[in-house]
Design a protein around this motif. Sequence first.
Motif, PDB file in Angstrom:
ATOM      1  N   GLU A 133     -30.996  15.259  14.587  1.00  0.00           N
ATOM      2  CA  GLU A 133     -30.282  16.070  15.580  1.00  0.00           C
ATOM      3  C   GLU A 133     -30.273  17.542  15.167  1.00  0.00           C
ATOM      4  O   GLU A 133     -30.431  18.428  16.009  1.00  0.00           O
ATOM      5  N   ASP A 167     -24.722  22.875  13.929  1.00  0.00           N
ATOM      6  CA  ASP A 167     -23.788  21.907  13.353  1.00  0.00           C
ATOM      7  C   ASP A 167     -24.563  20.978  12.417  1.00  0.00           C
ATOM      8  O   ASP A 167     -25.260  20.066  12.865  1.00  0.00           O
ATOM      9  N   SER A 203     -23.383  18.860  10.322  1.00  0.00           N
ATOM     10  CA  SER A 203     -22.735  17.587   9.997  1.00  0.00           C
ATOM     11  C   SER A 203     -23.403  16.432  10.745  1.00  0.00           C
ATOM     12  O   SER A 203     -23.166  15.273  10.450  1.00  0.00           O
ATOM     13  N   LYS A 204     -24.250  16.774  11.681  1.00  0.00           N
ATOM     14  CA  LYS A 204     -24.961  15.756  12.470  1.00  0.00           C
ATOM     15  C   LYS A 204     -26.117  15.163  11.662  1.00  0.00           C
ATOM     16  O   LYS A 204     -26.494  15.665  10.611  1.00  0.00           O
ATOM     17  N   ASP A 205     -26.701  14.133  12.209  1.00  0.00           N
ATOM     18  CA  ASP A 205     -27.877  13.493  11.629  1.00  0.00           C
ATOM     19  C   ASP A 205     -29.009  14.515  11.499  1.00  0.00           C
ATOM     20  O   ASP A 205     -29.151  15.406  12.344  1.00  0.00           O
TER      21      ASP A 205
END
Length: 189
Positions: A175, A168, A170-172
Amino acid sequence: MQKLIAIEGIDGSGKTTLANLLKEHLESKMKLNVIVTREPFSEDIIKLIEKIGWNDPILLVLLFAADREIHVNWLSKIKDADLIILDRYYFSSIAYQGALGVDEQWIKMVNSYFPKPDMVILLDLPIEVAISRIKNDKFNFEEKIKSLAKVREKYLKLAKEYNFYVVDASKDKNEVLEQAIKIIQKNLF
């Protein structure tokens, strides 16, 4: 023997950022010798593509394959790396030119002679997030959203077909890095 990891994803997914963060982490924490490269690789091919334009998807498949041949030939001469991280590989041709209507089987055949990566990490994220990350304001947003949606769809199909590890994106970025490190440690080292 050196391992080959391809990082794939749509524009704005963070491929280059992740590749560089992985290199830094794997060299400092795991004491690995890591090389990061990206496609397109050859300045001559990049200049040629820029000169003739990005409008002929069949020609792009062939030019990217020519670039990839130069790239793979260069990579084959590297003997001291533990890991090579590719910021894009032939799956990008399948996703991007496939989204433009080029026959995927033909694209796969054109690229069938290139070494298979040991692992592919697909950075997946919603199109809107990717668009917000792209700093180039020269494109038509509506057109870019449509094209990236098609490319993302192709990537997700490829992920199932080739067993990519999907992260994913879209996370920082930290992360995303943490997820990628766990995948690499569990499956490669």
